[in-house]
Design a protein around this motif. Structure first.
Motif, PDB file in Angstrom:
ATOM      1  N   LEU A   1      -1.901   8.670  39.021  1.00 39.86           N
ATOM      2  CA  LEU A   1      -1.680   7.576  39.976  1.00 39.86           C
ATOM      3  C   LEU A   1      -1.732   8.094  41.414  1.00 39.86           C
ATOM      4  CD1 LEU A   1       1.002   5.381  38.208  1.00 39.86           C
ATOM      5  CD2 LEU A   1      -1.380   4.879  38.626  1.00 39.86           C
ATOM      6  N   GLN A   2      -1.245   9.308  41.628  1.00 39.66           N
ATOM      7  CA  GLN A   2      -1.369   9.879  42.972  1.00 39.66           C
ATOM      8  C   GLN A   2      -2.842  10.134  43.298  1.00 39.66           C
ATOM      9  OE1 GLN A   2       0.419  10.228  45.540  1.00 39.66           O
ATOM     10  NE2 GLN A   2       2.427   9.727  44.729  1.00 39.66           N
ATOM     11  N   SER A   3      -3.586  10.569  42.288  1.00 39.20           N
ATOM     12  CA  SER A   3      -5.011  10.801  42.493  1.00 39.20           C
ATOM     13  C   SER A   3      -5.707   9.495  42.865  1.00 39.20           C
ATOM     14  CB  SER A   3      -5.583  11.389  41.207  1.00 39.20           C
ATOM     15  OG  SER A   3      -6.970  11.255  41.167  1.00 39.20           O
ATOM     16  N   LEU A   4      -5.396   8.421  42.124  1.00 44.43           N
ATOM     17  CA  LEU A   4      -6.021   7.128  42.414  1.00 44.43           C
ATOM     18  C   LEU A   4      -5.536   6.585  43.752  1.00 44.43           C
ATOM     19  CD1 LEU A   4      -5.779   5.661  38.829  1.00 44.43           C
ATOM     20  CD2 LEU A   4      -7.854   6.349  40.002  1.00 44.43           C
ATOM     21  N   SER A   5      -4.282   6.881  44.113  1.00 47.22           N
ATOM     22  CA  SER A   5      -3.765   6.444  45.412  1.00 47.22           C
ATOM     23  C   SER A   5      -4.545   7.106  46.538  1.00 47.22           C
ATOM     24  CB  SER A   5      -2.283   6.806  45.549  1.00 47.22           C
ATOM     25  OG  SER A   5      -1.530   6.161  44.573  1.00 47.22           O
ATOM     26  N   ALA A   6      -4.880   8.380  46.332  1.00 44.21           N
ATOM     27  CA  ALA A   6      -5.665   9.086  47.351  1.00 44.21           C
ATOM     28  C   ALA A   6      -7.020   8.404  47.517  1.00 44.21           C
ATOM     29  CB  ALA A   6      -5.845  10.548  46.944  1.00 44.21           C
ATOM     30  N   MET A   7      -7.642   8.038  46.393  1.00 47.38           N
ATOM     31  CA  MET A   7      -8.950   7.371  46.463  1.00 47.38           C
ATOM     32  C   MET A   7      -8.809   6.028  47.156  1.00 47.38           C
ATOM     33  SD  MET A   7     -10.471   8.115  42.728  1.00 47.38           S
ATOM     34  CE  MET A   7     -10.512   9.782  42.144  1.00 47.38           C
ATOM     35  N   PHE A   8      -7.777   5.273  46.758  1.00 46.65           N
ATOM     36  CA  PHE A   8      -7.527   3.954  47.344  1.00 46.65           C
ATOM     37  C   PHE A   8      -7.335   4.086  48.855  1.00 46.65           C
ATOM     38  CE2 PHE A   8      -4.285   0.501  48.093  1.00 46.65           C
ATOM     39  CZ  PHE A   8      -5.178  -0.549  47.954  1.00 46.65           C
ATOM     40  N   SER A   9      -6.622   5.134  49.278  1.00 47.88           N
ATOM     41  CA  SER A   9      -6.388   5.326  50.707  1.00 47.88           C
ATOM     42  C   SER A   9      -7.687   5.670  51.423  1.00 47.88           C
ATOM     43  CB  SER A   9      -5.370   6.448  50.926  1.00 47.88           C
ATOM     44  OG  SER A   9      -4.236   6.202  50.144  1.00 47.88           O
TER      45      SER A   9
ATOM     46  N   ILE B   1     -11.629  14.807  47.996  1.00 48.45           N
ATOM     47  CA  ILE B   1     -12.925  14.456  48.569  1.00 48.45           C
ATOM     48  C   ILE B   1     -13.029  12.941  48.743  1.00 48.45           C
ATOM     49  CG2 ILE B   1     -15.419  14.487  48.138  1.00 48.45           C
ATOM     50  CD1 ILE B   1     -14.934  17.125  46.596  1.00 48.45           C
ATOM     51  N   ALA B   2     -12.563  12.208  47.710  1.00 49.01           N
ATOM     52  CA  ALA B   2     -12.638  10.744  47.770  1.00 49.01           C
ATOM     53  C   ALA B   2     -11.810  10.205  48.920  1.00 49.01           C
ATOM     54  CB  ALA B   2     -12.158  10.145  46.452  1.00 49.01           C
ATOM     55  N   GLU B   3     -10.663  10.837  49.173  1.00 49.27           N
ATOM     56  CA  GLU B   3      -9.824  10.338  50.254  1.00 49.27           C
ATOM     57  C   GLU B   3     -10.458  10.607  51.616  1.00 49.27           C
ATOM     58  OE1 GLU B   3      -5.827  11.827  50.410  1.00 49.27           O
ATOM     59  OE2 GLU B   3      -5.481  10.886  52.346  1.00 49.27           O
ATOM     60  N   GLU B   4     -11.025  11.815  51.783  1.00 54.03           N
ATOM     61  CA  GLU B   4     -11.461  12.199  53.120  1.00 54.03           C
ATOM     62  C   GLU B   4     -12.920  11.861  53.396  1.00 54.03           C
ATOM     63  OE1 GLU B   4      -9.941  16.164  53.986  1.00 54.03           O
ATOM     64  OE2 GLU B   4      -8.177  15.020  54.585  1.00 54.03           O
TER      65      GLU B   4
ATOM     66  N   GLY C   1      -7.025  13.236  56.317  1.00 51.97           N
ATOM     67  CA  GLY C   1      -6.232  12.523  55.321  1.00 51.97           C
ATOM     68  C   GLY C   1      -5.000  13.308  54.915  1.00 51.97           C
ATOM     69  N   ASN C   2      -4.358  12.863  53.843  1.00 52.15           N
ATOM     70  CA  ASN C   2      -3.209  13.581  53.301  1.00 52.15           C
ATOM     71  C   ASN C   2      -3.457  13.921  51.840  1.00 52.15           C
ATOM     72  OD1 ASN C   2      -1.057  13.153  55.540  1.00 52.15           O
ATOM     73  ND2 ASN C   2      -1.937  11.136  55.170  1.00 52.15           N
ATOM     74  N   PRO C   3      -4.538  14.659  51.557  1.00 53.47           N
ATOM     75  CA  PRO C   3      -4.842  14.881  50.139  1.00 53.47           C
ATOM     76  C   PRO C   3      -3.805  15.742  49.441  1.00 53.47           C
ATOM     77  CG  PRO C   3      -6.287  16.185  51.495  1.00 53.47           C
ATOM     78  CD  PRO C   3      -5.507  15.320  52.426  1.00 53.47           C
ATOM     79  N   THR C   4      -2.972  16.452  50.186  1.00 50.97           N
ATOM     80  CA  THR C   4      -1.989  17.313  49.517  1.00 50.97           C
ATOM     81  C   THR C   4      -0.867  16.502  48.899  1.00 50.97           C
ATOM     82  OG1 THR C   4      -1.156  17.671  51.728  1.00 50.97           O
ATOM     83  CG2 THR C   4      -2.374  19.479  50.737  1.00 50.97           C
ATOM     84  N   ALA C   5      -0.858  15.166  49.133  1.00 50.43           N
ATOM     85  CA  ALA C   5       0.112  14.336  48.427  1.00 50.43           C
ATOM     86  C   ALA C   5      -0.208  14.271  46.934  1.00 50.43           C
ATOM     87  CB  ALA C   5       0.128  12.928  49.019  1.00 50.43           C
ATOM     88  N   VAL C   6      -1.436  14.633  46.568  1.00 45.03           N
ATOM     89  CA  VAL C   6      -1.822  14.651  45.158  1.00 45.03           C
ATOM     90  C   VAL C   6      -1.417  16.003  44.575  1.00 45.03           C
ATOM     91  CG1 VAL C   6      -3.739  14.386  43.542  1.00 45.03           C
ATOM     92  CG2 VAL C   6      -3.785  13.211  45.734  1.00 45.03           C
TER      93      VAL C   6
ATOM     94  N   ASN D   1       3.069   5.890  47.649  1.00 45.66           N
ATOM     95  CA  ASN D   1       1.996   6.456  48.466  1.00 45.66           C
ATOM     96  C   ASN D   1       2.619   6.861  49.795  1.00 45.66           C
ATOM     97  OD1 ASN D   1      -0.304   7.195  49.797  1.00 45.66           O
ATOM     98  ND2 ASN D   1      -1.521   5.497  48.988  1.00 45.66           N
ATOM     99  N   ARG D   2       2.713   8.143  50.011  1.00 45.89           N
ATOM    100  CA  ARG D   2       3.434   8.630  51.195  1.00 45.89           C
ATOM    101  C   ARG D   2       2.575   8.681  52.437  1.00 45.89           C
ATOM    102  NH1 ARG D   2       5.633  13.485  47.727  1.00 45.89           N
ATOM    103  NH2 ARG D   2       3.730  12.907  46.674  1.00 45.89           N
ATOM    104  N   ARG D   3       1.327   8.226  52.327  1.00 44.73           N
ATOM    105  CA  ARG D   3       0.482   8.236  53.510  1.00 44.73           C
ATOM    106  C   ARG D   3       0.927   7.133  54.454  1.00 44.73           C
ATOM    107  NH1 ARG D   3      -1.914   9.267  49.079  1.00 44.73           N
ATOM    108  NH2 ARG D   3      -3.233  11.098  48.868  1.00 44.73           N
ATOM    109  N   PRO D   4       0.910   7.401  55.765  1.00 46.34           N
ATOM    110  CA  PRO D   4       1.435   6.391  56.695  1.00 46.34           C
ATOM    111  C   PRO D   4       0.566   5.144  56.793  1.00 46.34           C
ATOM    112  CG  PRO D   4       0.566   8.273  57.879  1.00 46.34           C
ATOM    113  CD  PRO D   4       0.537   8.639  56.435  1.00 46.34           C
TER     114      PRO D   4
END
Lengths: 453, 538
Positions: free
Chosen positions: A294-302, A330-333, A313-318, B95-98
């Motif tokens: 879900l964190q991975s998909l959240s990164a993509m969604f972001s 990569i998907a996030e950035e 971006g904040n890819p280290t949240a994954v 999702n902790r991104r701002p």
């Protein structure tokens, strides 16, 4: 074959591809630098190191191409350099690569990988790869020895087993087993082609012999619970058998076997069950089993369609963003657009791989090229599929981009071999012996296999 | 003429460099696309047009199909993630991104019954929720915070407030808007039955106290006030609030989740049980107290201890009837009465009135807001000592403030308990019949008597006939908790309430003033002037 273009010499128009590859990497590096500068306006000399390293690598390879009079596939080399360079940039961006720190093993992974790429390529070019055919059985034994050593000496970390210093020699097993499979398929492809009413009915000798040999590394891998590797290698085996025989029945049989094996894996391995359930419905336990995906998909969604830009971006949240989940970063950035372009680059790489296989006359070279390409393609599919939740997570790294020195070096060796396979033998040498009588060693293997039954 | 000399430092600012990012991205994509086109072009042109053999063609096609499939599936998350309500909920929590897309939804407002905003989002800063009433509504509304997640109504109505409901299915319209203009995403407003003016008053009255206040309309079950103290300011959350060992328990919604000994307020239920069985005995209440069963502690009136403290002897109330005993809140009388009624009967009535029930105040699009169930031990008629303890609201009996408010309301509403609700549009639920209308009317008269000439005299307001019952509950944590429950007007109630002040001592001194403050405010707002609406559905 590229023979017709030989007149234009090694430094032909494909040099332009190398220049474009460098410009792409320059663009990526500029994005990282701009992001860093926007956060803290400070320029450091060490930030130039990755760019310098990329430029130096390109120049060196260009020199090797010219000096060796390389006449093989021209697109493989820029493709490899581009993907490895993107990997380097992304690892640099994620903070996993610091060329100024000589004590970190990651500092040496890229130079060593590129060196091994060129060495493998130079060692097996112009038909010399045929020597590997004789090494099929030794490769299998070596793979078994490596796996056995890991089982005895290794330590477990995040589901995989490592030897001292975070070296994961299991990566090498992929290469060794690809050589083994290529040797076996070149040798026994014909007998496996027999069918009865569409159902594959190979003679018992080769079938049982191959199965018995294949069982050795598989049992060792099951003991290590390295499920991702087991799936990867068996998919490659299936594709290789299909390629060698051209019989759809093998694919059907393989699908049946896959269902049975997944059921057994589901029953036997708790972590396989967990991963399957997390894939089926990550929202059942969003902060537990479903957290990673879900964190991975959240990164993509972001990231959305256009992405935040490399470094912004904040890819280290994954969790484990640099290795297994690097595609989410990569998907996030770089956004969905960046992902589609990356997949296009991978697709071209694999298409080239299969094309190289198709153009080779020697059966062993053909199966080896196909095995290496399939291995890398399935690995890419398993990684990207897992990270996007298209299939369950298997813990397979993304070739050339995921963090991990062992994986990088092995992948580059495979690509080096593939590049070597693309280069035909010089015309003056006698053609690769196609119907040459089997060597004593080969005959012995064949005799053993047939008497097994 | 140049004012300042051009310098690299002044030109190369962080803002300027950040502005380059879109162009750098574009350059990167175009170069990558150029590389792909060149590679494809050289690939097609470079080799003789010998067709690749069939099995390789099949493999390549399979591979490309597979990649395309993965990309298409990826798009359902990366681009159309909005169509997945569970996923959007996860985003809001974790999702902790701002500045992720879910944070760009302009959340719907939460309004009180008169349209006063209780929680609003500024379209300019959609990620930040603003609570104009500050701490007054903190427990009821909860919070929507980028770090701490969701709680209260904000959590229960997450779907509606963020414009996505569980059954809405794939919202292709929102997907299109997301692609074209991301700021257009807006949630739906929610109106609650609560009154901001009353809650504000209660919040001021509860300043510096611990406890809870619940006020509701017994005819419809509409919650008017739901307050818990101490609270926190949802506009300024801090990590310290969430510490497990936080001594004040500021995050606890005492009105719904606080489990307290009922103390003397429980005597109304004992009285109801007696009236239902036709019991209205005159009992002797000696100063020495009443010992139920051998070996148990005698139950005494609290005056006994007051006299003892002053070095005097409490003579006892003498003979009391039910009305007098309720007005004076005699422990001796109710302990004896409870034993006469029997523990099983008491417990049955308590369960029937919903004491052990978890009351659902609100069924939201993403969850419910419910109270904790109260506790009453299983009682046998032979267990006299235990029955006596329960009859005076002590022992293993624990209740929530919302339950006592509902119980008080049912007495005023002819014995019919209307389940509570927080939304004026939610359908009314099946009412509970707790006691017969005759019992309810007689009990209401006794509670009115308690206010006119009993322990609740201080609540006898001019122009409003209040009926009530005080309570003082012993508890293991220190000083007694003070209770006051009741309703007004006594004959045809428009408002029922329960107030608890933790460790406030006598209910008449701690909880009662809060209740009178609430009633005066309601009176001033004209709440009692409107004709009581016909109760629905009974």
């Amino acid at each position: 074959m590229a023979r017709s273009r030989a007149s234009s010499g090694p430094a032909s128009g494909h040099d332009f591809l190398l220049v474009v590859a460098f410009l792409v990497l320059l663009g990526g590096w500029s994005m990282i630098m701009a992001s860093r500068f926007a956060q803290a306006p400070l320029l450091r000399a060490s930030d130039l190191v990755p760019l310098g390293a990329l430029g130096a690598a390109l120049l060196c390879v260009r020199w090797v191409l010219a000096a060796a009079g390389y006449r093989g596939d021209r697109i493989m080399v820029p493709l490899t350099l581009l993907l490895a360079g993107l990997g380097l940039l992304i690892q640099f961006r994620l903070g996993h690569l610091d060329f100024t720190d000589a004590t970190r093993s990651s500092t040496y992974a890229y130079p060593l990988g590129l060196l091994m790429w060129v060495v493998t390529w130079m060692a097996f070019r112009q038909g010399r790869y045929d020597k590997l055919a004789r090494l099929a059985i030794p490769a299998l034994l070596l793979a078994a020895a490596v796996l056995g050593a890991i089982l005895l000496l290794g330590q477990r970390f995040r589901g995989a087993v490592y030897l001292a210093g975070q070296v994961n020699p299991a990566e090498l097993v992929k290469l060794l087993l690809a050589v083994f499979l290529a040797g076996m398929m070149a040798e026994f492809g014909k007998p496996l082609r027999q069918t009865v009413a569409g159902i594959p009915a190979p003679p018992l000798g080769p079938a049982l012999g191959l199965s018995a040999l294949w069982a050795i590394p598989m049992i060792l891998l099951i003991l290590q619970r390295d499920l991702g590797m087991i799936i990867l290698l068996n998919v490659v085996l299936l594709v290789m058998v299909f390629m060698a025989t051209g019989k759809w029945g093998y694919l059907a049989l393989g699908a049946l076997a896959a269902v049975a094996a997944s059921y057994a894996g589901f029953q036997l391995f708790a972590h396989a069950r967990e991963r399957f359930l997390a894939w089926q419905d990550p929202f059942l336990d969003p902060t537990g089993g479903g957290w990673q995906i879900l964190q991975s998909l959240s990164a993509m969604f972001s990231g959305g369609m256009w992405g935040s830009g490399l470094g912004s971006g904040n890819p280290t949240a994954v969790p484990i963003a640099a290795s297994d989940f690097v595609y989410a970063a990569i998907a996030e950035e770089l956004g969905f657009v960046g992902c589609a372009l990356l997949i296009a680059v991978y697709s071209i790489l694999f298409h080239r791989g299969y094309r190289i296989a198709d153009q080779i006359r020697s059966p062993f070279g053909q199966t080896l090229a196909a095995a290496l390409t399939t291995l890398l393609a399935v690995q890419t599919l398993m990684n990207i599929g897992g990270v996007t939740k298209a299939i369950p997570l298997t813990g397979i790294p993304l070739p050339l981009i995921s963090h991990g020195g062992s994986s990088l070096v092995t992948t580059l060796m495979m690509l080096g071999l593939l590049t070597a396979l693309s280069e035909p033998e010089p015309a003056r040498r006698p053609r690769a012996p196609r119907a040459k009588p089997a060597s004593p060693a080969r005959r012995r293997v064949r005799a053993t296999l047939f008497t097994c039954a | 003429m140049m004012d300042t000399a051009w310098s690299l430092e002044s030109w190369l600012t962080a803002e300027r460099v950040a502005g380059w990012m879109p162009w750098l991205k574009l350059a990167f994509w175009l170069l990558l696309a150029l590389f792909i086109l060149l590679a494809l072009g050289y690939g097609l042109r470079g080799e003789p047009r010998k067709t690749i053999s069939k099995s390789y063609r099949i493999l390549c096609s399979l591979l490309i199909l597979w990649f395309a499939g993965i990309l298409a599936y990826q798009a359902t998350w990366q681009l159309a993630g909005f169509a997945r309500p569970e996923f959007v909920k996860f985003q809001r929590h974790y999702n902790r991104r701002p500045n992720h897309p879910a944070a760009r939804i302009v959340r719907g407002s939460i309004l009180d019954v008169q349209g006063v905003p209780l929680a609003v989002s500024d379209p300019a800063r959609p990620g930040q929720r603003v609570y104009p009433e500050g701490p007054a509504f903190c427990h009821l509304l909860g919070y929507d915070h980028p770090v701490y997640g969701l709680a209260g109504i904000e959590a229960a109505e997450q779907g509606t407030l963020s414009g996505i409901t569980r059954d809405a299915g794939p919202e292709w319209e929102s997907f299109r808007r997301h692609l074209t203009n991301r700021d257009e995403l807006r949630g739906t407003n929610i109106t609650l039955t609560v009154s901001a003016a009353l809650q504000r008053e209660v919040h001021a009255l509860m300043q510096g106290r611990k406890g809870a206040v619940v006020a509701l309309d017994p005819n419809r079950g509409d919650i008017l006030v739901l307050h818990s103290a101490p609270g926190y300011d949802p506009n300024q959350m801090s990590p310290g609030q969430f510490e497990r060992q936080e001594p004040e328990a500021r995050m606890l919604n005492r009105a719904l989740q606080g489990l307290y000994p009922a103390g003397s307020t429980f005597k109304v239920l004992v009285a109801a049980a007696a009236l239902e069985r036709g019991l209205n005995p005159s009992l002797d209440c000696p100063g020495t107290g009443y010992q139920a069963g051998t070996g148990s502690q005698p139950i005494r009136d609290h005056e006994y201890y007051e006299y003892q403290r002053r070095g005097q002897t409490w003579p006892g109330y003498g003979t009391l009837d039910l009305r007098g005993a309720l007005a004076k809140s005699s422990n001796v009388y109710f302990a004896r009465l409870g034993v006469m009624i029997g523990g099983e009967t008491l417990r049955t009535l308590a369960v029937r009135s919903g004491l052990t029930q978890s009351w659902i105040l609100h069924e939201g699009s993403s969850g419910n807001l419910a109270s904790a169930p109260g506790r009453i031990p299983s009682l046998s008629n032979r267990d006299l000592a235990r029955t006596a303890q329960i009859s005076i609201g002590q022992g293993e009996l624990l209740v929530t403030p919302i339950y006592l408010a509902l119980l008080a309301g049912s007495i005023g509403h002819d014995g019919v308990l209307v389940p509570p609700r927080l939304s004026p549009v939610s359908p009314s639920r099946v009412p509970l019949t707790v006691m017969s209308p005759d019992t309810a009317r007689r009990l209401a008269g006794m509670m009115r008597h308690t206010v006119t000439s009993g322990t609740g005299r201080a609540a006898d307001l001019a122009g409003l006939s209040v009926a009530g019952k005080t309570g003082t509950a012993q508890n293991p944590h220190g000083a007694d908790h003070g209770w006051f429950i009741g309703f007004a007007p006594a004959s045809r109630p428009r408002l029922a309430f329960a107030v608890i002040v933790e460790q406030g001592g006598y209910g008449a001194q701690s909880a009662l003033p809060v209740a009178t403050g609430l009633l005066r405010k309601a009176q001033a707002l004209g709440w009692f002037n409107e004709p009581a609406r016909k109760p629905e559905g009974n």
